[in-house]
Design an enzyme around this catalytic site. Structure first.
Site, short mmCIF file in Angstrom:
data_model
loop_
_atom_site.label_atom_id
_atom_site.label_comp_id
_atom_site.label_asym_id
_atom_site.label_seq_id
_atom_site.Cartn_x
_atom_site.Cartn_y
_atom_site.Cartn_z
N CYS A 125 0.59 -1.30 -0.02
CA CYS A 125 0.11 0.06 0.01
C CYS A 125 0.75 1.40 -0.01
CB CYS A 125 -1.01 -0.06 1.28
SG CYS A 125 -2.38 1.13 0.81
N ASP A 194 -2.82 1.33 10.34
CA ASP A 194 -4.19 2.07 10.33
C ASP A 194 -4.42 2.20 12.09
OD1 ASP A 194 -4.17 1.33 7.51
OD2 ASP A 194 -5.55 3.17 7.68
P1 RI2 Z 1 0.56 6.10 6.86
C1 RI2 Z 1 -3.45 3.60 4.58
O1 RI2 Z 1 -4.56 3.57 4.64
C2 RI2 Z 1 -2.55 2.30 4.21
O2 RI2 Z 1 -3.38 1.42 5.04
C3 RI2 Z 1 -1.48 2.43 5.13
O3 RI2 Z 1 -0.55 1.06 5.29
C4 RI2 Z 1 -1.80 3.09 6.27
O4 RI2 Z 1 -2.90 4.12 5.84
C5 RI2 Z 1 -0.74 4.18 6.96
O5 RI2 Z 1 -0.44 5.20 6.50
P2 RI2 Z 1 -5.58 4.39 3.66
O6 RI2 Z 1 -5.98 5.56 4.31
O7 RI2 Z 1 -0.22 6.98 8.08
O8 RI2 Z 1 -4.81 4.91 2.33
O9 RI2 Z 1 1.90 5.64 7.41
O10 RI2 Z 1 -6.75 3.52 3.32
O11 RI2 Z 1 1.08 7.23 5.66
#
Ligand code: RI2
Length: 308
Positions: A125, A194
């Protein structure tokens, strides 16, 4: 931008990344408080609290959002004037944003110690925390290769590939189902978070638990890069983390399958602590089993026993 706009953009994934949504929510609450110039404390409270509820419901899985919003309200219940309330909300929001940006830098520094020259590092991701670790290691002169998954259905791996390429890090994109195939050649897995539950379980983008299983099988260290505000005080109550499900149209286009075909589109999954070698936080590299202590020490009782 109004809190309603921010919430809508979080819902539509325009604003994403667990830490970023928390920062944007804190800023939206600050702006909401600043926008009301009257002196009626009751009115100000009700406006800001309405925005809080709208923001919290926009992304149910990421505890970072809930923690960030709670932080903004620290010390406000006892205040007796609109000015004091407004000032406190502004001060807390600014502090939260600053603290979360500083945390990212520290995570980058601590995590960079785990990357060696010649390593192959896999990520899943788009995590700013995981990218901060790779960026810092690269800036220190370490030379390694990154691999990133596509991360269907939103394909946030494209963002990660772009982020890493911009830094000059050699990066290879793979489809999600190629993870086990490439794992034997990897030296390290770095993912974001998350939410981290009180037992150390990681809730992260769907597919993370499969990456962890493949890493475990191939004896590749699996590490989580997460600010302490990704830890969930709510899980100490015994509350389960709610896994968001999104629309079928994110998986199949309209008309691609007959209407009787059900589509299940969970956005996150849970990786048990036994698959996690370490969590890289701004207060140190810790085992997942230290999650309870982090919640109590860093987030404090005021979070744990706040009924909101
Ligand atoms: P940072 C994202 O979720 C991904 O799951 C990623 O691993 C997590 O947030 C943490 O991201 P989404 O909001 O806080 O894109 O490290 O669904 O940037």
């Amino acid at each position: 931008m109004s809190a309603d706009d921010v919430a809508e953009r979080i819902r539509s994934m325009e604003i994403r990344g667990a830490a970023e949504i928390a920062r944007r929510a804190a800023i939206a609450l600050k702006e909401e408080a600043e926008a009301y110039q009257g002196s009626d404390l009751k009115e100000l409270r009700s406006r800001v609290e309405r925005s809080r509820d709208v923001l919290i419901s926009s992304r149910p899985t990421a505890i970072s959002l809930w923690n960030g919003v709670q932080y903004v309200f620290k010390g406000t219940p006892d205040l007796t004037s609109a000015d004091d309330y407004r000032n406190m909300v502004v001060k807390n929001a600014d502090h939260f944003v600053k603290r979360s940006r500083n945390a990212l830098k520290t995570i980058g520094k601590l995590g960079a110690n785990r990357i060696k020259d010649g390593d192959k590092v896999l990520t899943h991701c788009n995590s700013k925390a995981a990218i901060a670790v790779m960026a810092e290691a690269w800036a220190q002169g370490k030379r390694f290769e990154a691999f990133c998954t596509e991360s269907r259905p939103w394909r946030q791996g494209v963002l990660t590939a772009n982020d890493l390429a911009k830094l000059g890090i050699p990066v290879t994109m793979i489809i999600d189902s190629a993870v086990r195939y490439v794992m034997k050649d990897m030296d390290l897995v770095l993912v974001g978070a998350d939410t981290i539950a009180s037992n150390g379980a990681l809730i992260n983008k769907i597919g993370t638990s499969q990456v962890a299983l493949a890493a475990d099988e191939a004896r590749v260290p699996f590490m989580v890069c997460a600010e302490t505000f990704k830890f969930s005080p709510r899980t100490i109550y015994g509350e389960m983390v709610k896994i968001e499900e999104r629309d079928a149209t994110e998986v199949v286009k309209p008309g691609e399958v007959p209407p009787e075909v059900k589509v299940f589109n969970p956005v996150f999954d849970a990786t048990p602590p036994e698959y996690i070698d370490a969590i890289i936080t701004e207060i140190g590299v810790i085992p997942p089993y230290a999650a309870y202590q982090v919640i109590v020490k860093e987030l404090g009782y005021e979070f744990m026993f706040n009924e909101d």
